[in-house]
Motif scaffolding. Structure first.
Motif, mmCIF file in Angstrom:
data_model
loop_
_atom_site.group_PDB
_atom_site.id
_atom_site.type_symbol
_atom_site.label_atom_id
_atom_site.label_comp_id
_atom_site.label_asym_id
_atom_site.label_seq_id
_atom_site.Cartn_x
_atom_site.Cartn_y
_atom_site.Cartn_z
ATOM 1 N N UNK A 280 0.852 -1.182 0.000
ATOM 2 C CA UNK A 280 0.000 0.000 0.000
ATOM 3 C C UNK A 280 0.891 1.236 0.000
ATOM 4 N N UNK A 281 0.663 2.117 -0.970
ATOM 5 C CA UNK A 281 1.429 3.347 -1.070
ATOM 6 C C UNK A 281 0.645 4.492 -0.456
ATOM 7 N N UNK A 282 1.335 5.336 0.299
ATOM 8 C CA UNK A 282 0.732 6.520 0.882
ATOM 9 C C UNK A 282 1.633 7.721 0.676
ATOM 10 N N UNK A 283 1.223 8.895 1.127
ATOM 11 C CA UNK A 283 2.028 10.106 0.921
ATOM 12 C C UNK A 283 3.434 10.021 1.501
ATOM 13 N N UNK A 284 3.633 9.203 2.556
ATOM 14 C CA UNK A 284 4.964 9.073 3.151
ATOM 15 C C UNK A 284 5.656 7.763 2.771
ATOM 16 N N UNK A 285 5.229 7.150 1.668
ATOM 17 C CA UNK A 285 5.922 5.967 1.181
ATOM 18 C C UNK A 285 5.115 4.695 1.323
ATOM 19 N N UNK A 286 5.781 3.545 1.117
ATOM 20 C CA UNK A 286 5.125 2.265 1.332
ATOM 21 C C UNK A 286 4.760 2.126 2.802
ATOM 22 N N UNK A 287 3.671 1.452 3.066
ATOM 23 C CA UNK A 287 3.266 1.230 4.448
ATOM 24 C C UNK A 287 4.410 0.590 5.238
ATOM 25 N N UNK A 288 4.747 1.160 6.386
ATOM 26 C CA UNK A 288 5.789 0.708 7.308
ATOM 27 C C UNK A 288 7.205 1.063 6.848
ATOM 28 N N UNK A 289 7.380 1.724 5.726
ATOM 29 C CA UNK A 289 8.732 1.950 5.209
ATOM 30 C C UNK A 289 9.482 3.007 6.013
ATOM 31 N N UNK A 290 10.647 2.617 6.526
ATOM 32 C CA UNK A 290 11.591 3.517 7.191
ATOM 33 C C UNK A 290 10.943 4.372 8.283
ATOM 34 N N UNK A 291 10.155 3.704 9.109
ATOM 35 C CA UNK A 291 9.577 4.376 10.280
ATOM 36 C C UNK A 291 10.518 4.328 11.476
ATOM 37 N N UNK A 292 11.546 3.482 11.410
ATOM 38 C CA UNK A 292 12.528 3.359 12.489
ATOM 39 C C UNK A 292 13.927 3.621 11.927
ATOM 40 N N UNK A 293 14.812 4.047 12.831
ATOM 41 C CA UNK A 293 16.189 4.296 12.409
ATOM 42 C C UNK A 293 17.118 4.132 13.593
ATOM 43 N N UNK A 294 18.357 3.752 13.315
ATOM 44 C CA UNK A 294 19.392 3.618 14.335
ATOM 45 C C UNK A 294 20.300 4.842 14.335
ATOM 46 N N UNK A 295 20.631 5.296 15.530
ATOM 47 C CA UNK A 295 21.596 6.375 15.707
ATOM 48 C C UNK A 295 22.684 5.916 16.660
ATOM 49 N N UNK A 296 23.918 6.238 16.315
ATOM 50 C CA UNK A 296 25.049 5.916 17.194
ATOM 51 C C UNK A 296 25.218 7.037 18.215
ATOM 52 N N UNK A 297 25.517 6.649 19.448
ATOM 53 C CA UNK A 297 25.796 7.647 20.481
ATOM 54 C C UNK A 297 27.288 7.964 20.435
#
Length: 336
Positions: A27-44
């Protein structure tokens, strides 16, 4: 308009940087495919500063498999033949991440990706500890939630149509920086646009450059939608695609590539031999966007038209080029 183009692959990346998940439908929406890149890793980093983690700097991200299982993302760390970390220090089980976390109890933090800031939510110690054990350094998992990253520059955001004949690429609107309406484009943790479109023909061109006969996997280019049916590099000039004769996707910018193309997904390290020189091989003739003149181009960034809520798409769907540009787009995202 050319007929007989088809969707050949679909990919979603719930946690940015990890291996993609192939799909048959999405399913495509205004912010991309459903569930796409909703999380991200950051290094401290030093003094608690957060630094984004992407494949260009952290090849070991390629060792993480993810899959969707109901309301969970199941993450598995694949230990390579020659481990990057002592195996006794690695987690013994997979990690389960809720697709839609309850944000009420999560710590709110400020993050930045490519100069585009947003409010996000820190998932918590159990997730941070699991990933930190895999990497061997402190990192955190964050969820974009209701955060909205602005689209920067003037070329990527789709513009509201001025008339029935003005089209999406009217010179009148091309210099306007977005709009203040509710339809203004915004991003989750997708780099600079909600969608990435690539073609099988251009991938075949890349594989043909490998003198050892090896094939370059499309996964290295991390697209959302892959199509086939036109000549290699013809997508450089695509401005609008239609799916199944009606659903529209606007293509507004080129994707300049980086060293992530050289990563070996089996080892979590830069690849050896020809597979470790993919970026260099594209440098010869694919630096075709004067706005990002040091990066070779592969693929096009896309948005839904403003105001459109989305549509479903499947492998095998018909695709057509509804509108083309006479000249290639020029990149102008500040700092990239």
């Amino acid at each position: 308009m050319i007929d007989n183009m088809k969707v050949t692959k679909l990919y979603v990346y719930p946690i940015k940087g990890l291996r993609g998940i192939p799909l048959q439908s999405a399913q495509l929406g205004p912010q991309g495919l459903e569930h796409d890149r909703r999380f991200m890793l950051y290094r401290i980093a030093k003094e608690g500063k957060l630094k984004k983690m992407q494949l260009s700097e952290h090849a070991e991200l390629s060792l993480f498999e993810q899959k969707l299982d109901g309301e969970q993302i199941i993450v598995r760390y694949v230990v390579p033949e020659h481990p990057l970390r002592p195996t006794e220090e690695l987690p013994e089980s997979n990690l389960e991440v809720p697709v839609s976390p309850d944000m009420t109890s999560l710590e709110v933090i400020e993050v930045d990706l490519h100069g585009s800031p947003a409010i996000a939510y820190r998932m918590g110690q159990q997730y941070d500890s699991w990933f930190s054990a895999c990497f061997g350094f402190a990192c955190i998992l964050v969820y974009i939630g209701d955060g909205k990253r602005p689209v920067l520059g003037t070329t990527l955001p789709p513009k509201a149509p001025q008339s029935q004949t003005g089209g999406w690429f009217s010179k009148i609107t091309s210099s306007v920086l977005g709009s203040s309406s509710q339809d203004e484009a915004w991003l989750t943790f997708t780099d600079v646009a909600p969608f990435m479109v690539a073609t099988e023909a251009s991938l075949r061109n890349v594989s043909a450059r490998m003198s050892d006969g090896s094939q370059v996997d499309m996964c290295k280019f991390r697209p959302n939608i892959v199509v086939d049916g036109e000549d290699e590099w013809s997508e450089d000039y695509w401005a609008e695609l239609t799916f199944k004769g009606e659903d529209r996707l606007l293509l507004t910018g080129n994707c300049g590539r980086c060293t992530s193309l050289n990563v070996d997904y089996d080892t979590g390290r830069p690849a050896a031999g020809e597979q470790g020189a993919v970026l260099k091989k594209l440098m010869k003739d694919r630096r075709v966007d004067k706005g990002v003149k040091y990066s070779p181009i592969f693929g096009r960034y896309g948005f839904l038209p403003p105001g459109e809520t989305g549509f479903a798409i499947s492998v095998g769907d018909e695709v057509a080029v509804a509108q083309r540009q006479e000249e290639r787009s020029t990149w102008d995202w500040p700092g990239l």
